[in-house]
Design an enzyme around this catalytic site. Structure first.
Site, PDB file in Angstrom:
ATOM      1  N   GLN A  64       0.831  -1.206   0.000  1.00 42.61           N
ATOM      2  CA  GLN A  64       0.000   0.000   0.000  1.00 42.61           C
ATOM      3  C   GLN A  64       0.865   1.257   0.000  1.00 42.61           C
ATOM      4  OE1 GLN A  64      -3.359  -0.585   2.471  1.00 42.61           O
ATOM      5  NE2 GLN A  64      -4.301   1.366   1.991  1.00 42.61           N
ATOM      6  N   ASP A  65       1.242   1.752   1.176  1.00 43.63           N
ATOM      7  CA  ASP A  65       2.187   2.875   1.189  1.00 43.63           C
ATOM      8  C   ASP A  65       3.357   2.527   2.102  1.00 43.63           C
ATOM      9  OD1 ASP A  65       0.851   3.219   3.614  1.00 43.63           O
ATOM     10  OD2 ASP A  65       0.744   5.396   3.459  1.00 43.63           O
ATOM     11  N   PRO A  66       4.448   3.290   2.043  1.00 44.06           N
ATOM     12  CA  PRO A  66       5.658   2.914   2.784  1.00 44.06           C
ATOM     13  C   PRO A  66       5.431   2.923   4.298  1.00 44.06           C
ATOM     14  CG  PRO A  66       6.149   4.580   1.114  1.00 44.06           C
ATOM     15  CD  PRO A  66       4.666   4.483   1.206  1.00 44.06           C
ATOM     16  N   VAL A 125       1.510   3.595  -3.395  1.00 44.96           N
ATOM     17  CA  VAL A 125       1.925   4.974  -3.094  1.00 44.96           C
ATOM     18  C   VAL A 125       3.374   4.892  -2.629  1.00 44.96           C
ATOM     19  CG1 VAL A 125       1.542   6.953  -1.552  1.00 44.96           C
ATOM     20  CG2 VAL A 125      -0.416   5.719  -2.510  1.00 44.96           C
ATOM     21  N   ASN A 134      -0.887   6.770   4.991  1.00 46.38           N
ATOM     22  CA  ASN A 134      -1.755   7.233   3.889  1.00 46.38           C
ATOM     23  C   ASN A 134      -1.743   8.741   3.677  1.00 46.38           C
ATOM     24  OD1 ASN A 134      -2.799   4.624   3.157  1.00 46.38           O
ATOM     25  ND2 ASN A 134      -4.008   4.691   5.026  1.00 46.38           N
TER      26      ASN A 134
END
EC number: 3.2.2.27
Length: 225
Positions: A64-66, A125, A134
């Site tokens: 998803q995101d880091p 992302v 997020n």
């Protein structure tokens, strides 16, 4: 940033860097890096694409995101830098790997060995503010990483997409080429792993597919550091 892509992703993704959404994203990131603590470091943003070229991609593990904690993220989904405690989802990934292959759980979460064998560890992302999950959602990265998936979908040589959880599975609509393979389950997060991640055998499924295609299998064992 486009100069960072030194392999075959460069010409494929070059047009993206000229588009308005990316120009807006670049301006946003410039301000963010100047005014906040952002992960990963600028030079690590595109590491997934650096380590795993377009032609060499065999498997995609979509994140998803880091990670948004200090010194965790380094541009590869699920992976953390050496010396950093293994996060809970990755620990569950290791537990499943132990159950499948008998590998000991390593003392680190550094997954570069996978990336170098053709496992594209791609987040949807690619940047995040420290401590704010997020926080860079909806700023343009999704357009960019969707294009990465679309380019792989256009490839004749099959790719195995591992989609864990609803966020990753939402990208299934981009994978329309029937020569590609999709392996999916719930996310390895402690919140969901017992509802179908444990026992799903993703790693051996990948290697069975690769062996049937006459491709070298992935050595999933991560060494201790």
């Amino acid at each position: 940033m486009e100069n960072i892509l030194q392999n075959d992703w460069g010409p494929l993704l070059g047009p993206e860097f000229e588009k308005e959404y990316y120009q807006n994203l670049a301006n946003f990131l410039k301000e963010e890096y100047e005014e906040h603590v952002i992960y990963p470091k600028v030079e690590d943003i595109f590491n997934a694409l650096q380590y795993t070229s377009y032609e060499n991609t065999k498997v995609v593990i979509l994140g998803q995101d880091p990670y948004h904690g200090p010194n965790q993220a380094h541009g590869l989904s699920f992976s953390v830098q050496p010396g950093i405690k293994t996060p809970p989802s990755l620990l569950n990934m290791y537990k499943e790997l132990r159950d499948e292959y008998g590998y000991e759980i390593p003392n680190n979460g550094y997954l570069v060995k996978w990336a170098e064998q053709g496992v594209l560890l791609l987040n949807t992302v690619l940047t995040v503010r420290q401590g704010e999950a997020n926080s860079h959602k909806g700023k343009g990265w999704e357009h960019f990483t969707d294009r990465v998936i679309e380019l792989l979908n256009e490839r004749e040589k099959p790719v195995i997409f591992i989609l864990w959880g609803r966020h990753a599975q939402a990208k299934k609509k981009l994978i329309t080429n029937t020569s590609h393979r999709i392996i999916e389950s719930v996310h390895p997060s402690p919140l969901s792993a017992r509802r179908g991640f444990f026992g799903s055998k993703p790693y051996s499924k990948v290697n069975t597919i690769l062996a049937n295609m006459g491709e070298r299998e992935i050595d999933w064992e991560i060494p201790n550091l």
